[in-house]
Design a protein around this motif. Structure first.
Motif, mmCIF file in Angstrom:
data_model
loop_
_atom_site.group_PDB
_atom_site.id
_atom_site.type_symbol
_atom_site.label_atom_id
_atom_site.label_comp_id
_atom_site.label_asym_id
_atom_site.label_seq_id
_atom_site.Cartn_x
_atom_site.Cartn_y
_atom_site.Cartn_z
ATOM 1 N N GLU A 181 0.823 -1.209 0.000
ATOM 2 C CA GLU A 181 0.000 0.000 0.000
ATOM 3 C C GLU A 181 0.848 1.245 0.000
ATOM 4 O O GLU A 181 0.511 2.244 -0.609
ATOM 5 C CB GLU A 181 -0.893 0.012 1.251
ATOM 6 C CG GLU A 181 -2.192 -0.700 1.046
ATOM 7 C CD GLU A 181 -3.043 -0.702 2.299
ATOM 8 O OE1 GLU A 181 -3.911 -1.563 2.381
ATOM 9 O OE2 GLU A 181 -2.814 0.151 3.189
ATOM 10 N N THR A 186 -0.591 6.588 -6.412
ATOM 11 C CA THR A 186 -1.937 7.109 -6.686
ATOM 12 C C THR A 186 -1.887 8.517 -7.236
ATOM 13 O O THR A 186 -2.922 9.108 -7.509
ATOM 14 C CB THR A 186 -2.787 7.129 -5.393
ATOM 15 O OG1 THR A 186 -2.019 7.765 -4.374
ATOM 16 C CG2 THR A 186 -3.151 5.729 -4.966
ATOM 17 N N GLU A 197 -8.534 20.282 -5.483
ATOM 18 C CA GLU A 197 -8.864 18.871 -5.703
ATOM 19 C C GLU A 197 -9.731 18.325 -4.596
ATOM 20 O O GLU A 197 -10.706 17.609 -4.842
ATOM 21 C CB GLU A 197 -7.567 18.056 -5.751
ATOM 22 C CG GLU A 197 -7.066 17.815 -7.139
ATOM 23 C CD GLU A 197 -5.962 16.778 -7.166
ATOM 24 O OE1 GLU A 197 -4.988 17.028 -7.876
ATOM 25 O OE2 GLU A 197 -6.093 15.757 -6.481
ATOM 26 N N VAL A 198 -9.379 18.669 -3.359
ATOM 27 C CA VAL A 198 -10.128 18.135 -2.223
ATOM 28 C C VAL A 198 -11.537 18.716 -2.209
ATOM 29 O O VAL A 198 -12.506 18.013 -1.916
ATOM 30 C CB VAL A 198 -9.368 18.441 -0.914
ATOM 31 C CG1 VAL A 198 -10.233 18.183 0.293
ATOM 32 C CG2 VAL A 198 -8.123 17.611 -0.829
ATOM 33 N N LYS A 201 -13.545 16.829 -4.667
ATOM 34 C CA LYS A 201 -13.893 15.474 -4.231
ATOM 35 C C LYS A 201 -15.005 15.516 -3.190
ATOM 36 O O LYS A 201 -15.889 14.673 -3.178
ATOM 37 C CB LYS A 201 -12.664 14.788 -3.607
ATOM 38 C CG LYS A 201 -11.629 14.368 -4.607
ATOM 39 C CD LYS A 201 -11.805 12.910 -4.997
ATOM 40 C CE LYS A 201 -11.194 12.623 -6.335
ATOM 41 N NZ LYS A 201 -9.760 12.902 -6.414
ATOM 42 N N SER B 40 -8.445 -0.981 3.413
ATOM 43 C CA SER B 40 -7.399 -0.003 3.669
ATOM 44 C C SER B 40 -8.035 1.345 3.955
ATOM 45 O O SER B 40 -9.170 1.596 3.596
ATOM 46 C CB SER B 40 -6.472 0.117 2.469
ATOM 47 O OG SER B 40 -7.089 0.918 1.500
ATOM 48 N N TYR B 41 -7.264 2.198 4.563
ATOM 49 C CA TYR B 41 -7.805 3.496 4.945
ATOM 50 C C TYR B 41 -8.180 4.326 3.735
ATOM 51 O O TYR B 41 -8.926 5.255 3.786
ATOM 52 C CB TYR B 41 -6.808 4.239 5.827
ATOM 53 C CG TYR B 41 -5.637 4.814 5.074
ATOM 54 C CD1 TYR B 41 -4.517 4.042 4.816
ATOM 55 C CD2 TYR B 41 -5.648 6.129 4.609
ATOM 56 C CE1 TYR B 41 -3.454 4.560 4.135
ATOM 57 C CE2 TYR B 41 -4.577 6.643 3.928
ATOM 58 C CZ TYR B 41 -3.491 5.861 3.693
ATOM 59 O OH TYR B 41 -2.428 6.372 3.018
ATOM 60 N N LEU B 42 -7.652 3.918 2.572
ATOM 61 C CA LEU B 42 -7.890 4.720 1.377
ATOM 62 C C LEU B 42 -9.337 4.642 0.924
ATOM 63 O O LEU B 42 -9.839 5.530 0.275
ATOM 64 C CB LEU B 42 -7.001 4.235 0.237
ATOM 65 C CG LEU B 42 -5.512 4.392 0.467
ATOM 66 C CD1 LEU B 42 -4.764 3.654 -0.615
ATOM 67 C CD2 LEU B 42 -5.128 5.832 0.460
ATOM 68 N N LEU B 45 -13.552 6.913 2.313
ATOM 69 C CA LEU B 45 -14.445 7.979 1.841
ATOM 70 C C LEU B 45 -15.525 7.461 0.922
ATOM 71 O O LEU B 45 -16.576 8.048 0.808
ATOM 72 C CB LEU B 45 -13.630 9.042 1.099
ATOM 73 C CG LEU B 45 -13.356 10.339 1.835
ATOM 74 C CD1 LEU B 45 -12.936 11.402 0.859
ATOM 75 C CD2 LEU B 45 -14.533 10.818 2.634
ATOM 76 N N THR B 66 -15.808 12.131 7.904
ATOM 77 C CA THR B 66 -15.874 11.256 6.736
ATOM 78 C C THR B 66 -15.149 9.960 7.011
ATOM 79 O O THR B 66 -14.829 9.220 6.107
ATOM 80 C CB THR B 66 -15.265 11.944 5.511
ATOM 81 O OG1 THR B 66 -14.057 12.552 5.910
ATOM 82 C CG2 THR B 66 -16.202 12.992 4.957
ATOM 83 N N GLU B 105 -5.559 13.804 -2.567
ATOM 84 C CA GLU B 105 -6.650 13.356 -1.700
ATOM 85 C C GLU B 105 -6.109 12.446 -0.604
ATOM 86 O O GLU B 105 -6.452 12.591 0.578
ATOM 87 C CB GLU B 105 -7.660 12.620 -2.571
ATOM 88 C CG GLU B 105 -8.951 12.304 -1.869
ATOM 89 C CD GLU B 105 -9.674 11.167 -2.577
ATOM 90 O OE1 GLU B 105 -9.394 10.968 -3.779
ATOM 91 O OE2 GLU B 105 -10.475 10.495 -1.925
ATOM 92 N N ASP B 106 -5.210 11.529 -0.988
ATOM 93 C CA ASP B 106 -4.623 10.618 -0.008
ATOM 94 C C ASP B 106 -3.811 11.376 1.023
ATOM 95 O O ASP B 106 -3.853 11.059 2.212
ATOM 96 C CB ASP B 106 -3.699 9.627 -0.721
ATOM 97 C CG ASP B 106 -4.480 8.589 -1.471
ATOM 98 O OD1 ASP B 106 -3.882 7.906 -2.310
ATOM 99 O OD2 ASP B 106 -5.690 8.477 -1.227
#
Lengths: 214, 255
Positions: A181, A186, A197-198, A201, B40-42, B45, B66, B105-106
């Motif tokens: 992970e 990403t 971006e946030v 989203k 996973s934490y991803l 949302l 969230t 975002e991550d």
């Protein structure tokens, strides 16, 4: 931003320019006794060795070239780069009492004295004799120590972490991210800032604009 | 080359980081959500949110939280397995190289995860101070702080790159080179004011020019600075000569 800079400055330990380093760590009582705040001692010169040229590491086997235990080989227990010192396990010892009280004479123990880098030489792993060592690059581009007499590589000792963790045997805890992970990519480059971006989203729309400032 | 480096990283050590991973014990507390252990934490949302924490703004209704793990005030404390342990094992902090591969975002989510973990550790620290015992594993705080600092660096880098590309401005905050009353030139960073400068009485008291009676002292200050600099250089040169004669096998000039 400036406040954090000031705080970080305070967090780093500050030493005077002519601070005399000893074998004890600077925050211990022994070090404070060695360096009281107003002291002025004779200036000490230590041979400057560049960071890249340092050849002796903790855990190496070295031989003593001069002094009381001349000719003996031992493992390096501690390295002091600021004074070019090396402390070997059980060699170059003198005896002293520790834990002395008013009526008890204390325990008689052997304590090691530091040795200068110049009086130490790395030991060749093949014939176990002291050699001069140079830093050279392998074909892969790795920097290794090569003994000048035999041309053999002197491997670096296995580095043991202070917290005792062996990376190969690590098991992730409940709060740790797995390696897959972590390495997952990403990120897609775009012409939007993180805030834009946030907001996209999360579906936030901000029609208000900032008032004019001067 | 990339494959070998990835393989080397995976085999060398499992990279350890601090991030929330949902465990099955939390599933009991959730209202109508099914969780799997490999979640996973991803993906948090994207789950439909059935929370009662709705915070209505003007025109927008969106939830305050969230996250899926909503333990309330218990999030200020560690998981019950770690209560009373003298040491708690934790992984390595996030490195900037790993953070650069993550999307904005991550990073945003990770920041809040780290923030909550930091609050939890600070609570533990304060509580151990109150009870006068040692905090279990205080290095976790350092790791979190470093991770957050690196995250901030990565976000700043991206912002800088975008700004340079679109506007050519090197600095985010505008400023100018100005002279203060002592004649020293420095980078003055602008602040936001509600009034223009000619109407701002406090700003006008600041004086970005040097009065005439200060000009002779500027030269004296310069002379002092040059004298000090020469002194340092001479001291350094003397030190090098003494070192050369004491250690003739010294390699090169160290400065």
């Amino acid at each position: 931003m400036r406040l954090t800079a000031i705080l970080s400055m305070a967090a780093k330990a500050a030493f005077p320019k002519d601070y005399r380093y000893g074998t004890s760590r600077p925050w211990t009582i022994a070090a404070k006794r060695l360096n009281p705040p107003g002291k002025k001692r004779r200036k000490m010169f230590i041979e400057p060795i560049a960071y890249e040229d340092w050849s002796v590491f903790k855990g190496d086997t070295v031989e003593i070239l001069s002094g009381k235990d001349k000719g003996k080989q031992g493992k390096v227990a501690q390295v002091f780069r600021h004074r070019n010192w090396v402390i070997l396990d059980g060699l170059n010892t003198h005896f002293r009492y520790i834990g002395k009280t008013a009526d008890y004479r204390g325990t008689y123990i052997a304590s090691e004295a530091p040795l200068l880098i110049r009086d130490i030489s790395l030991v060749d792993p093949t014939d176990r004799k002291p050699t001069e060592v140079e830093w050279r690059f392998t074909e892969e581009g790795e920097k290794v120590r090569v003994s000048l007499r035999t041309g053999r590589i002197v491997p670096k000792p296995v580095f043991q972490r202070r917290d005792g963790i062996v990376p190969q045997q690590w098991k992730d805890g409940p709060k740790d991210t797995s390696p897959e992970e972590t390495l997952e990519k990403t990120y897609t480059p775009s012409l939007k800032t993180l805030e834009e971006e946030v907001m996209e989203k999360l579906g936030i729309e901000e029609p208000r604009r900032n008032r004019k400032t001067y | 080359m990339a494959a070998t480096s990835v393989g080397r990283v995976l085999t060398l050590c499992r990279q350890f980081q601090n991030a929330f991973r949902i465990s099955t014990s939390l599933a009991v507390q959730q209202s109508a959500l099914t969780l799997t252990k490999s979640q996973s934490y991803l993906d948090r949302l994207t789950y439909p949110l059935l929370s009662s924490n709705w915070h209505c703004h003007v025109g927008q209704c969106r939830p305050l939280h969230t996250t899926i793990s909503r333990r309330g005030l218990e999030e200020f404390f560690d998981i019950p397995e770690n209560w009373g342990e003298p040491t708690v094992k934790s992984g390595a902090p996030w490195t900037a190289k790993q953070l650069r591969t993550k999307s904005n975002e991550d990073l945003h989510k990770l920041w809040y995860v780290l923030l909550k973990e930091k609050n939890m550790l600070l609570t533990i620290e304060q509580e151990s101070k109150r009870q006068r015992i040692q905090m279990p594993s205080p290095e976790r705080l350092k790791k979190i702080e470093r991770s957050m600092k690196r995250l901030d660096t990565v976000v700043k880098e991206r912002e800088d790159a975008l700004r340079l590309l679109q506007t050519g401005q090197e600095r985010a905050r505008p400023g100018a080179w100005r002279k203060d009353i002592f004649g020293r030139v420095y980078w003055y960073r602008f602040r936001e004011h509600a009034l223009p400068w000619y109407m701002n009485k406090r700003y006008k008291r600041k004086r970005f020019y040097t009065p005439l009676f200060v000009t002779p002292h500027i030269r004296l200050r310069l002379e002092k600075h040059l004298r000090a600099k020469t002194r340092i250089q001479n001291k350094e040169r003397e030190k090098q000569t003494v070192l050369q004669e004491k250690f003739p096998q010294m390699k090169a000039q160290s400065s």
